[in-house]
Design a protein around this motif. Structure first.
Motif, PDB file in Angstrom:
ATOM      1  N   SER A  85     -79.880  46.763  57.886  1.00 19.93           N
ATOM      2  CA  SER A  85     -80.426  45.950  59.038  1.00 19.93           C
ATOM      3  C   SER A  85     -80.088  46.697  60.388  1.00 19.93           C
ATOM      4  O   SER A  85     -79.904  46.448  61.432  1.00 19.93           O
ATOM      5  N   LEU A  86     -80.439  47.826  59.559  1.00 21.19           N
ATOM      6  CA  LEU A  86     -79.920  48.999  60.810  1.00 21.19           C
ATOM      7  C   LEU A  86     -80.805  49.194  62.219  1.00 21.19           C
ATOM      8  O   LEU A  86     -81.968  48.826  62.279  1.00 21.19           O
ATOM      9  N   LYS A  87     -79.790  49.875  63.476  1.00 20.34           N
ATOM     10  CA  LYS A  87     -80.277  49.528  64.443  1.00 20.34           C
ATOM     11  C   LYS A  87     -80.215  51.061  65.726  1.00 20.34           C
ATOM     12  O   LYS A  87     -79.568  51.952  64.727  1.00 20.34           O
ATOM     13  N   PRO A  88     -80.919  51.193  66.003  1.00 17.33           N
ATOM     14  CA  PRO A  88     -80.896  52.627  66.947  1.00 17.33           C
ATOM     15  C   PRO A  88     -79.769  52.951  67.552  1.00 17.33           C
ATOM     16  O   PRO A  88     -79.023  53.994  67.633  1.00 17.33           O
ATOM     17  N   GLU A  89     -78.476  51.802  68.188  1.00 18.43           N
ATOM     18  CA  GLU A  89     -77.276  52.080  68.891  1.00 18.43           C
ATOM     19  C   GLU A  89     -76.618  52.144  67.666  1.00 18.43           C
ATOM     20  O   GLU A  89     -75.312  53.060  67.801  1.00 18.43           O
ATOM     21  N   ASP A  90     -77.094  52.864  66.118  1.00 19.19           N
ATOM     22  CA  ASP A  90     -76.228  52.538  65.165  1.00 19.19           C
ATOM     23  C   ASP A  90     -76.081  54.431  65.045  1.00 19.19           C
ATOM     24  O   ASP A  90     -75.318  55.054  64.328  1.00 19.19           O
ATOM     25  N   THR A  91     -77.487  54.744  65.727  1.00 16.29           N
ATOM     26  CA  THR A  91     -77.361  56.311  65.622  1.00 16.29           C
ATOM     27  C   THR A  91     -76.382  56.737  65.845  1.00 16.29           C
ATOM     28  O   THR A  91     -75.484  57.165  67.300  1.00 16.29           O
ATOM     29  N   ALA A  92     -75.590  58.111  65.189  1.00 10.01           N
ATOM     30  CA  ALA A  92     -73.973  58.936  65.357  1.00 10.01           C
ATOM     31  C   ALA A  92     -73.818  59.344  63.713  1.00 10.01           C
ATOM     32  O   ALA A  92     -74.610  59.521  63.204  1.00 10.01           O
ATOM     33  N   VAL A  93     -72.955  60.155  64.301  1.00  7.06           N
ATOM     34  CA  VAL A  93     -72.345  61.241  63.550  1.00  7.06           C
ATOM     35  C   VAL A  93     -71.193  60.033  62.826  1.00  7.06           C
ATOM     36  O   VAL A  93     -70.350  59.522  63.615  1.00  7.06           O
ATOM     37  N   TYR A  94     -71.011  60.163  61.088  1.00  6.85           N
ATOM     38  CA  TYR A  94     -70.573  59.072  60.927  1.00  6.85           C
ATOM     39  C   TYR A  94     -69.367  59.744  59.439  1.00  6.85           C
ATOM     40  O   TYR A  94     -69.396  60.682  59.433  1.00  6.85           O
ATOM     41  N   TYR A  95     -67.911  59.485  59.987  1.00  5.21           N
ATOM     42  CA  TYR A  95     -66.682  60.375  59.354  1.00  5.21           C
ATOM     43  C   TYR A  95     -66.004  59.172  58.655  1.00  5.21           C
ATOM     44  O   TYR A  95     -65.628  57.891  59.078  1.00  5.21           O
ATOM     45  N   CYS A  96     -65.383  59.449  58.198  1.00  7.49           N
ATOM     46  CA  CYS A  96     -64.854  58.574  56.788  1.00  7.49           C
ATOM     47  C   CYS A  96     -63.708  59.414  57.098  1.00  7.49           C
ATOM     48  O   CYS A  96     -62.965  61.115  57.418  1.00  7.49           O
ATOM     49  N   ALA A  97     -62.516  58.931  57.330  1.00  6.66           N
ATOM     50  CA  ALA A  97     -60.674  59.327  57.126  1.00  6.66           C
ATOM     51  C   ALA A  97     -59.934  58.218  56.145  1.00  6.66           C
ATOM     52  O   ALA A  97     -60.481  57.427  56.382  1.00  6.66           O
ATOM     53  N   ALA A  98     -58.660  59.189  55.706  1.00  9.83           N
ATOM     54  CA  ALA A  98     -58.024  58.412  55.218  1.00  9.83           C
ATOM     55  C   ALA A  98     -56.328  58.651  56.152  1.00  9.83           C
ATOM     56  O   ALA A  98     -56.286  59.422  56.927  1.00  9.83           O
ATOM     57  N   ALA A  99     -55.967  57.202  55.551  1.00  4.64           N
ATOM     58  CA  ALA A  99     -54.682  57.178  56.404  1.00  4.64           C
ATOM     59  C   ALA A  99     -53.595  56.842  54.927  1.00  4.64           C
ATOM     60  O   ALA A  99     -53.935  55.889  54.182  1.00  4.64           O
ATOM     61  N   THR A 100     -52.288  56.880  55.462  1.00  4.63           N
ATOM     62  CA  THR A 100     -51.414  56.900  54.495  1.00  4.63           C
ATOM     63  C   THR A 100     -50.727  55.431  54.581  1.00  4.63           C
ATOM     64  O   THR A 100     -50.296  54.881  54.036  1.00  4.63           O
ATOM     65  N   MET A 109     -53.560  56.631  63.471  1.00  6.87           N
ATOM     66  CA  MET A 109     -53.005  56.020  62.134  1.00  6.87           C
ATOM     67  C   MET A 109     -54.309  56.737  60.901  1.00  6.87           C
ATOM     68  O   MET A 109     -53.297  56.631  59.629  1.00  6.87           O
ATOM     69  N   TYR A 110     -55.350  57.606  61.427  1.00  3.11           N
ATOM     70  CA  TYR A 110     -55.822  58.732  60.157  1.00  3.11           C
ATOM     71  C   TYR A 110     -55.195  59.798  60.568  1.00  3.11           C
ATOM     72  O   TYR A 110     -55.604  60.264  61.574  1.00  3.11           O
ATOM     73  N   ARG A 111     -54.510  60.508  59.035  1.00  3.85           N
ATOM     74  CA  ARG A 111     -54.361  61.903  59.039  1.00  3.85           C
ATOM     75  C   ARG A 111     -55.644  62.897  58.079  1.00  3.85           C
ATOM     76  O   ARG A 111     -55.408  64.007  58.978  1.00  3.85           O
ATOM     77  N   TYR A 112     -56.368  62.499  57.730  1.00  4.76           N
ATOM     78  CA  TYR A 112     -57.281  63.542  56.870  1.00  4.76           C
ATOM     79  C   TYR A 112     -58.632  63.219  57.299  1.00  4.76           C
ATOM     80  O   TYR A 112     -58.985  61.661  57.732  1.00  4.76           O
ATOM     81  N   TRP A 113     -59.544  63.381  57.692  1.00  7.31           N
ATOM     82  CA  TRP A 113     -61.046  63.921  58.314  1.00  7.31           C
ATOM     83  C   TRP A 113     -62.039  64.269  57.267  1.00  7.31           C
ATOM     84  O   TRP A 113     -61.706  65.569  57.112  1.00  7.31           O
ATOM     85  N   GLY A 114     -62.948  63.844  57.294  1.00  7.91           N
ATOM     86  CA  GLY A 114     -64.440  64.257  56.613  1.00  7.91           C
ATOM     87  C   GLY A 114     -64.670  65.058  58.236  1.00  7.91           C
ATOM     88  O   GLY A 114     -64.909  65.363  59.260  1.00  7.91           O
ATOM     89  N   LEU A 115     -66.200  65.669  57.828  1.00  9.97           N
ATOM     90  CA  LEU A 115     -67.062  66.418  58.535  1.00  9.97           C
ATOM     91  C   LEU A 115     -68.005  66.016  59.356  1.00  9.97           C
ATOM     92  O   LEU A 115     -68.673  66.622  60.107  1.00  9.97           O
ATOM     93  N   GLY A 116     -67.858  64.641  58.595  1.00 11.34           N
ATOM     94  CA  GLY A 116     -69.352  64.033  59.057  1.00 11.34           C
ATOM     95  C   GLY A 116     -70.451  63.880  58.451  1.00 11.34           C
ATOM     96  O   GLY A 116     -71.282  65.305  57.974  1.00 11.34           O
ATOM     97  N   THR A 117     -71.625  62.594  58.495  1.00 11.97           N
ATOM     98  CA  THR A 117     -72.474  62.918  58.101  1.00 11.97           C
ATOM     99  C   THR A 117     -73.607  62.135  59.427  1.00 11.97           C
ATOM    100  O   THR A 117     -73.064  61.065  59.942  1.00 11.97           O
ATOM    101  N   GLN A 118     -74.213  62.600  59.608  1.00 17.08           N
ATOM    102  CA  GLN A 118     -75.652  62.090  60.757  1.00 17.08           C
ATOM    103  C   GLN A 118     -76.718  61.141  60.887  1.00 17.08           C
ATOM    104  O   GLN A 118     -77.045  61.309  59.333  1.00 17.08           O
ATOM    105  N   VAL A 119     -76.292  60.581  61.037  1.00 16.56           N
ATOM    106  CA  VAL A 119     -77.092  58.660  60.593  1.00 16.56           C
ATOM    107  C   VAL A 119     -77.895  58.416  61.819  1.00 16.56           C
ATOM    108  O   VAL A 119     -77.527  58.383  63.167  1.00 16.56           O
ATOM    109  N   THR A 120     -79.640  58.344  62.267  1.00 18.17           N
ATOM    110  CA  THR A 120     -80.296  58.290  62.996  1.00 18.17           C
ATOM    111  C   THR A 120     -81.003  57.056  62.776  1.00 18.17           C
ATOM    112  O   THR A 120     -81.543  57.290  61.569  1.00 18.17           O
ATOM    113  N   VAL A 121     -81.194  56.456  63.830  1.00 21.16           N
ATOM    114  CA  VAL A 121     -82.430  55.246  63.587  1.00 21.16           C
ATOM    115  C   VAL A 121     -83.070  55.004  64.673  1.00 21.16           C
ATOM    116  O   VAL A 121     -82.911  55.197  65.568  1.00 21.16           O
TER     117      VAL A 121
END
Length: 123
Positions: A85-100, A109-121
């Motif tokens: 049920s994606l909405k236009p306001e969900d448009t963003a670059v999404y990042y995952c991150a890892a915390a110990t 609290m998150y030490r490691y980050w990915g480079l992100g993936t673009q989501v456009t609604v």
């Protein structure tokens, strides 16, 4: 070190779905929780969802509850963010991150980050 690579972003119409993946490698045994954050143009990065690496606890920002679900495949060292049920306001670059540590909505609290993936609604 933990390396994170996101995938699965793209362009989708409002009401559609996407599933983001985050593949983790390296010292994943030190991971306590995996988080998803997003950053829209001109806005600060914000918390979306997080789950303990063990899969026993998850947390979501209010605006995505009942629409987004995070899960994991421990055999593949991969976490997922199913977005419905994606909405236009969900448009963003999404990042995952890892915390110990455990689940947290704080970027600090998150030490490691990915480079992100673009989501456009689109509307």
């Amino acid at each position: 070190q933990v390396q994170l690579v996101e995938s699965g972003g793209g362009l989708v119409q409002a009401g559609g779905s996407l599933r983001l993946s985050c593949a983790a490698s390296g010292r994943t045994f030190s991971t306590g929780a995996m988080g998803w954050f997003r950053q829209a143009p001109g806005k600060e990065r914000e918390f979306v969802a997080a789950m303990e690496w063990s899969g026993t606890r998850a947390a979501y920002r209010n605006s995505v509850k009942d629409r987004f679900t995070t899960s994991r495949d421990s055999a593949k060292n991969t976490v997922y963010l199913q977005m419905n049920s994606l909405k236009p306001e969900d448009t963003a670059v999404y990042y995952c991150a890892a915390a110990t540590t455990g689940v947290s909505a704080s970027m600090k609290m998150y030490r490691y980050w990915g480079l992100g993936t673009q989501v456009t609604v689109s509307s």
